[in-house]
Write a protein that holds these residues in place. Structure first.
Motif, mmCIF file in Angstrom:
data_model
loop_
_atom_site.group_PDB
_atom_site.id
_atom_site.type_symbol
_atom_site.label_atom_id
_atom_site.label_comp_id
_atom_site.label_asym_id
_atom_site.label_seq_id
_atom_site.Cartn_x
_atom_site.Cartn_y
_atom_site.Cartn_z
ATOM 1 N N VAL A 183 1.084 -1.449 0.568
ATOM 2 C CA VAL A 183 0.020 -0.211 -0.293
ATOM 3 C C VAL A 183 0.619 1.406 -0.244
ATOM 4 N N ILE A 184 0.510 2.150 -1.069
ATOM 5 C CA ILE A 184 1.721 3.610 -1.481
ATOM 6 C C ILE A 184 0.813 4.738 -0.942
ATOM 7 N N GLU A 185 1.259 5.317 -0.368
ATOM 8 C CA GLU A 185 0.130 7.117 0.186
ATOM 9 C C GLU A 185 0.432 8.150 -1.481
ATOM 10 N N THR A 186 0.123 8.009 -1.911
ATOM 11 C CA THR A 186 0.317 9.048 -2.614
ATOM 12 C C THR A 186 -0.786 9.302 -3.096
ATOM 13 N N THR A 187 -1.077 10.627 -4.273
ATOM 14 C CA THR A 187 -2.674 11.673 -4.470
ATOM 15 C C THR A 187 -2.303 10.920 -6.197
ATOM 16 N N SER A 188 -4.184 11.036 -6.402
ATOM 17 C CA SER A 188 -4.790 10.628 -7.515
ATOM 18 C C SER A 188 -4.257 12.533 -8.575
ATOM 19 N N ASP A 189 -3.997 12.239 -9.823
ATOM 20 C CA ASP A 189 -3.888 13.116 -10.627
ATOM 21 C C ASP A 189 -4.731 14.580 -10.024
ATOM 22 N N ASP A 190 -5.454 14.575 -9.612
ATOM 23 C CA ASP A 190 -6.703 16.185 -10.206
ATOM 24 C C ASP A 190 -6.216 16.451 -8.514
ATOM 25 N N GLY A 191 -5.321 15.703 -7.704
ATOM 26 C CA GLY A 191 -4.668 16.410 -5.891
ATOM 27 C C GLY A 191 -4.987 15.976 -4.706
ATOM 28 N N LYS A 192 -6.089 14.591 -5.040
ATOM 29 C CA LYS A 192 -6.560 13.882 -3.359
ATOM 30 C C LYS A 192 -5.609 12.882 -3.398
ATOM 31 N N ARG A 193 -6.393 13.303 -1.799
ATOM 32 C CA ARG A 193 -5.511 11.405 -0.996
ATOM 33 C C ARG A 193 -6.030 10.238 -1.032
ATOM 34 N N ALA A 194 -4.635 9.768 -1.585
ATOM 35 C CA ALA A 194 -5.068 8.302 -2.516
ATOM 36 C C ALA A 194 -3.856 6.848 -1.929
ATOM 37 N N LEU A 195 -4.420 5.452 -2.361
ATOM 38 C CA LEU A 195 -3.314 5.046 -2.189
ATOM 39 C C LEU A 195 -3.581 4.341 -3.239
ATOM 40 N N LEU A 196 -1.950 2.855 -3.670
ATOM 41 C CA LEU A 196 -1.810 2.400 -4.247
ATOM 42 C C LEU A 196 -2.390 0.911 -4.245
ATOM 43 N N LEU A 197 -2.873 0.312 -4.205
ATOM 44 C CA LEU A 197 -2.846 -0.656 -4.044
ATOM 45 C C LEU A 197 -2.326 -1.698 -5.046
ATOM 46 N N LEU A 198 -1.022 -2.817 -4.643
ATOM 47 C CA LEU A 198 -0.985 -4.078 -5.187
ATOM 48 C C LEU A 198 -0.864 -5.498 -4.372
ATOM 49 N N GLY A 199 -1.568 -6.435 -4.795
ATOM 50 C CA GLY A 199 -1.217 -7.447 -4.694
ATOM 51 C C GLY A 199 -1.582 -8.554 -5.608
ATOM 52 N N SER A 200 -2.260 -9.997 -4.957
ATOM 53 C CA SER A 200 -3.762 -10.729 -5.532
ATOM 54 C C SER A 200 -4.996 -10.422 -5.475
ATOM 55 N N PHE A 201 -5.683 -9.423 -6.568
ATOM 56 C CA PHE A 201 -7.281 -9.385 -5.618
ATOM 57 C C PHE A 201 -7.680 -9.307 -7.466
ATOM 58 N N GLN A 202 -8.463 -9.782 -7.609
ATOM 59 C CA GLN A 202 -9.837 -9.388 -8.540
ATOM 60 C C GLN A 202 -10.256 -7.930 -8.764
ATOM 61 N N LYS A 203 -11.464 -7.659 -7.838
ATOM 62 C CA LYS A 203 -12.470 -6.692 -7.485
ATOM 63 C C LYS A 203 -12.052 -5.807 -5.755
ATOM 64 N N PHE A 204 -12.211 -5.434 -6.009
ATOM 65 C CA PHE A 204 -11.912 -3.609 -5.016
ATOM 66 C C PHE A 204 -13.326 -2.988 -5.018
ATOM 67 N N ASP A 205 -14.380 -3.547 -4.159
ATOM 68 C CA ASP A 205 -15.809 -2.138 -3.669
ATOM 69 C C ASP A 205 -16.530 -2.665 -5.391
#
Length: 536
Positions: A501-523
């Motif tokens: 899990v990497i703390e970052t920002t979206s391209d429009d400047g919002k707080r975001a998390l980049l998720l890496l792993g082994s999964f097929q769906k989120f939400d």
């Protein structure tokens, strides 16, 4: 034949005179008639009104026949019970509960469940609409990411296809992307790795790759789970003139220039003192001797030279073993008696120290409860003191936050240094338990990954379906005390595990998390091993 017939007749006569002369007893049908069917109908073709809402929102569903069961009925949102406000002839009004999450609604009466339409719970967590890698990575997981010196991202793992660019030519376990996830076609790695890549680091003008593989691009052999490539993605090679008899042709051969590796998986690599620090389940360092005959043979061969060193080793940039690190004389220290992975402190007061964790109970011949920290010289750091016991069973993952100065551990343990800490524990920088964090029950399932963010919030993922009696489908956000955060647990179905899990920002400047792993769906939405989410 006559004797057998007489015997059978005798048995039958005995039965009639004795057993069959008793009064016959009759028993009731063991299964009965069963419960009467419940005449409740939910019209799943009719969307709820509204179709989405925050906790506390009153939502109308098209339901008939519920009035007769109003005292027994439970209405759930993805497993969480909502308050039934009003029941009409063909409609029911329900209030969305505090910790509801996106998913299927249902009416439950005793052990009978009648499923309704999906309802989307609004909240502070959602997939980032500015993230362009909407197809993701397939064929395997995404295990790690390197942010390069030119602000690009290199992803490594077990995948073979990224953003469908691997349909014609596979993206074998490594790709380079731009910040928004878009594929970078200028990174030329050829056929890539022939096995899983678990980690990548950048030192000087090269990238060092670690994992479980024996070939990369055109170098299909002579690699032992570790190699080096240049910044364009090409494997670094060297020319070797082979040993030959006078009557043989002079044919130059090419081998990987990084001449070093290990006999088994390398879990992690780190840049330590401008050298390559490796952690894994290996037992031997492997070095190859090229261009010389093997013993008395007159033909050229590759000679394997091995040195025993377990769990942790430091290599120079050409792949040779640094015998000043974790050696006593000409013999390496014993290492761990089980599998290992590592977390390395790259900055701050603990810079240069390495935390080793995994499935071991002994390290360097001394008892350690599945975790130990090493000083810069590779010796055990006694200032890290998780008590005399540590964890009572395997530790799956360790993360550290330099802002809060806390370690977060997940695994299959039940206690840590004798304190009840089922499957998760928060430690201070010196290894002692932070008792302000009180983990609750996961019921079934185990959290495989957890990370504390800079503001103290904690992201957790794994195989669990419930936390503290609240339905959570494998992903949740809790506070620094171990409680679920209202408004941040609205996301629906998540199936799998996280590796980073990497703390970052979206391209429009919002707080975001980049998720890496082994999964097929989120939400409940397709994500395929990588996605970026917004936390508002």
């Amino acid at each position: 034949m006559v004797k057998i017939s007489r015997y059978i007749v005798g048995i039958a006569l005995w039965c009639m005179l004795f057993s069959c002369s008793k009064e016959v007893e009759f028993y009731s049908e063991p299964y009965g008639d069963g419960a009467a069917p419940i005449d409740i109908q939910i019209d799943r073709t009719q969307r709820p009104s509204p179709e989405a809402g925050l906790p506390g929102t009153q939502v109308k569903f098209k339901v008939s026949g519920l009035d007769a069961y109003k005292d027994d009925a439970l209405f759930t949102f993805n497993g969480e019970v909502g308050e039934i406000v009003e029941i009409g002839q063909d409609e029911v009004t329900v209030r969305v509960p505090d910790f509801a999450s996106t998913g299927v609604t249902a009416i439950q009466i005793d052990d009978i469940v009648i499923y309704g339409p999906e309802f989307r719970v609004l909240g502070k967590v959602q997939i980032d609409p500015t993230w362009v890698a909407t197809y993701g990575a397939t064929g395997g997981d995404v295990l790690n990411m390197l942010v390069t010196s030119d602000d690009k991202r290199i992803l490594v793992g077990g995948f073979t296809n990224y953003e469908n660019k691997g349909l014609i030519k596979p993206n074998n376990r490594i790709v380079r992307t731009f910040r928004n996830g878009d594929y970078d076609a200028t990174f030329r790695v050829g056929t890539g790795a022939n096995g899983v890549l678990r980690d990548i680091i950048e030192i000087q003008n090269n990238y060092y790759l670690a994992g479980s593989f024996s070939g990369f691009d055109q170098r299909i052999d002579h690699i032992s789970n570790l190699t080096r490539i240049d910044k364009n993605g090409r494997i670094d090679t060297m020319a070797v003139k082979p040993f030959r008899r006078p009557d043989q042709a002079d044919t130059t051969k090419y081998y990987p220039a990084f001449n070093g590796g290990f006999n088994s998986t390398v879990s992690n690599v780190f840049s330590h003192q401008n050298k390559v620090l490796a952690v894994g389940s290996f037992r031997y360092h492997i070095h190859r001797i090229y261009g010389k005959p093997n013993f008395m043979e007159t033909r050229d061969s590759v000679i394997l030279d091995s040195t025993e060193i377990r769990s942790v080793a430091l290599l120079k940039l050409d792949g040779t073993l640094d015998s000043n690190y974790r050696f006593e004389g000409d013999k390496a220290l014993p290492g761990a008696n089980g599998g290992t992975a590592g977390y390395y402190h790259q900055s701050g007061a603990l810079k240069g120290k390495l935390v080793v964790y995994g499935t071991f109970s002994s390290f360097d011949g001394q008892p350690h409860g599945y975790i130990v920290r090493l000083n810069e010289d590779g010796r055990v750091d006694n200032s890290f003191n998780p008590g005399g016991k540590g964890a009572n069973y395997d530790i799956y993952n360790v993360t550290y936050n330099e802002t809060t100065n806390k370690y977060l551990l997940t695994g299959n343990f039940r206690t840590f240094n004798g304190t009840s800490s089922p499957k998760m524990v928060l430690l201070n920088a010196d290894g002692t338990v932070d008792e302000s964090f009180q983990v609750k029950s996961f019921a079934e399932g185990i959290p495989s990954y957890a990370k504390q963010l800079d503001d103290g919030l904690i992201v957790v993922a794994g195989g669990f379906k419930e936390y503290d009696g609240i339905a959570r489908s494998g992903f949740m956000i809790m506070d620094a005390k171990g409680d679920l955060v209202p408004g941040m647990n609205n996301s629906g179905y998540f199936n799998g595990n996280l590796s980073q899990v990497i703390e970052t920002t979206s391209d429009d400047g919002k707080r975001a998390l980049l998720l890496l792993g082994s999964f097929q769906k989120f939400d409940n939405q397709d994500a395929r091993n990588i996605t970026r989410i917004i936390i508002e």
